[in-house]
Design an enzyme around this catalytic site. Structure first.
Site, short mmCIF file in Angstrom:
data_model
loop_
_atom_site.label_atom_id
_atom_site.label_comp_id
_atom_site.label_asym_id
_atom_site.label_seq_id
_atom_site.Cartn_x
_atom_site.Cartn_y
_atom_site.Cartn_z
N GLU A 168 0.95 -1.06 0.05
CA GLU A 168 0.05 0.11 -0.14
C GLU A 168 0.87 1.32 0.13
O GLU A 168 1.05 2.05 1.07
CB GLU A 168 -1.05 -0.10 1.21
CG GLU A 168 -1.81 -1.31 1.08
CD GLU A 168 -3.11 -1.19 2.22
OE1 GLU A 168 -3.99 -1.97 2.05
OE2 GLU A 168 -2.91 -0.36 3.16
N GLU A 352 -5.92 -8.15 -0.42
CA GLU A 352 -6.57 -7.84 0.92
C GLU A 352 -7.93 -7.40 0.51
O GLU A 352 -8.36 -6.66 -0.19
CB GLU A 352 -5.86 -6.61 1.73
CG GLU A 352 -4.75 -6.82 2.43
CD GLU A 352 -4.09 -5.82 3.29
OE1 GLU A 352 -4.83 -5.01 3.59
OE2 GLU A 352 -2.94 -5.65 3.18
#
Length: 441
Positions: A168, A352
């Protein structure tokens, strides 16, 4: 409560896994790990609920065999884990034999159980010694990260099934340097521009380092939020497009188009490091797959003030305990969009997806029907994208365990497995048992 969908609805070879991150579960006080910028961030009053940190967390460091057994028993194919830079190199530069030995044992434990090891090198716990030297604001971090990559993957890279450098990039750059919600807790546009660029430069440097070790199946993992205008005005559409620009298209553009969005450069361009345009050969080093982390959408409205001059407003959809709207169409949208506009045939994985809820143990069980419904809806979105030709190859649920949720401490439970924070006892939730049935072969 059970799932309507099962393994048989997905293509042969589709990978189902669960994901975690090192600092959130391992117990950072064990095994000679060094201090991180998260430790100092948490010690600063007001940054983290009750000033909680990852010193003990789930004690996965000592209980990893129990956790791997739960993965195998749950019929998962793969485990997406991360390595801690400060565990492997406590000062950011010097290897720690105990840290390397731990990841050796962890990877071997997965292989012994028939689980694919999916490694992420960095999930936010920067060694404090490197933070002292500017951290992600310092261009040298790309080379520091390359050294870390060669050290940890020189030990376990021969046995991992897949690897990605940084989890991320938006959180490492914008959330941590512009909004100040994560370590190092800055609110500085110049620091933000440099961190966002350097995190991509470090990504490319790490990919090249892993290629030099002979590794394959290397990817990038980005998080995405669907940006929707708060109304039909041109101003709201422009605000949502800018949010989409610095949240989503900045990183995809760098990785796959060798360019950053023009509307983002209006704000960040003056603060990017000199010669940034020359770094795209490294940033865009080819990868073998893209990982998509997706949870929610945001409604964006224009606002007064300096760039980016917008604000988030609350939406009407049902929300998780994080106050995030539940919007599975956004997952479908990102799968189709990244395939058509960026990756163009490259395998895509959902690395995710999950939700936080207020889970409690009652009678030895944990009922979490909202999580089952959430995952069911997102499975449907994934299947719709598959039916439209998106080369989606796998799906990792966040998270295997309740864990340290960063600035929110231990209050938000994302796990398929409940963790008692006093005893550290693991109790599989109803969602775990439902997935166990759905993933059965």
């Amino acid at each position: 409560m059970t799932f309507t969908h099962s393994r048989g609805d997905f293509p042969n070879g589709f990978i189902f896994g669960a994901a975690t991150s090192a600092y959130q579960i391992e117990g950072h006080r064990f095994g000679g790990a060094g201090p991180t910028h998260w430790d100092t961030f948490a010690q600063t009053p007001g940054n983290v609920i009750r000033a909680e940190n990852g010193a003990t967390a789930c004690d996965h460091y000592h209980r990893y065999n129990e956790d791997l057994d739960l993965l195998k028993a749950g019929n998962f194919d793969a485990y997406r884990f991360s390595t801690s830079w400060a565990r492997v190199m406590p000062d950011g530069r010097t290897p720690n034999p105990d840290g390397l030995d731990f990841y050796d044992r962890l990877v071997d434990g997965m292989l012994e159980r028939g689980l694919q090891p999916w490694a992420t090198l960095y999930h936010w716990e920067l060694p404090a010694a490197l933070a002292d030297q500017g951290g992600w604001r310092n261009r040298d971090i790309a080379n520091w990260f390359g050294e870390f990559t060669r050290t940890i993957m020189g030990r376990i890279g021969d046995r991992v099934h897949a690897a990605a450098p940084i989890n991320e990039p938006w959180c490492v750059g914008w959330l941590s340097h512009f909004l100040g919600h994560h370590a190092p807790g800055l609110r500085d546009i110049r620091a933000t521009a440099r961190a966002m660029h350097h995190v991509l430069l470090a990504h490319g440097t790490a990919i090249q380092a892993m290629r030099s070790l002979g590794m394959t199946n290397l990817g990038a993992v980005c998080n995405f939020e669907w940006a929707a205008p708060a109304d039909d005005s041109a101003e709201a559409r422009a605000a949502a497009d800018l949010y989409d620009g610095y949240y989503n298209r900045f990183f995809l553009g760098g990785l796959f188009h060798r360019a950053y969005p023009e509307n983002v450069l209006e704000g960040l361009g003056p603060h990017l490091p000199e010669g940034w345009q020359d770094d795209f050969d490294t940033i865009a080093t080819p990868v073998d797959w893209l990982g998509i982390n997706y949870y929610t959408r945001k409604l964006i409205a224009p606002d007064e003030g300096p760039w980016p001059a917008h604000r988030e407003i609350g939406g009407p959809l049902p929300k998780t305990l994080m106050e995030w709207e539940i919007y599975p169409d956004g997952l479908h949208g990102f799968l189709t969009r990244t395939h058509s506009e960026y990756t163009r045939g490259l395998p895509i994985y959902i690395t995710e997806n999950g939700m936080a809820s207020a889970d409690r143990v009652a009678g030895g069980e944990v009922a979490d029907p909202d999580r089952i419904a959430y995952l069911e809806a997102h499975f449907s979105a994934a299947l719709r994208a598959l039916s439209e030709g998106v080369p989606l190859k796998g799906y990792f649920v966040w998270s295997l365990l309740d864990n340290y949720e960063w600035a929110l401490g231990y209050e938000k439970r994302f796990g398929l497995i409940h963790v008692d924070w006093d005893s550290l006892q693991r109790t599989p939730k109803a969602s775990y048992h439902a997935l166990q049935s759905a993933f059965a072969r």
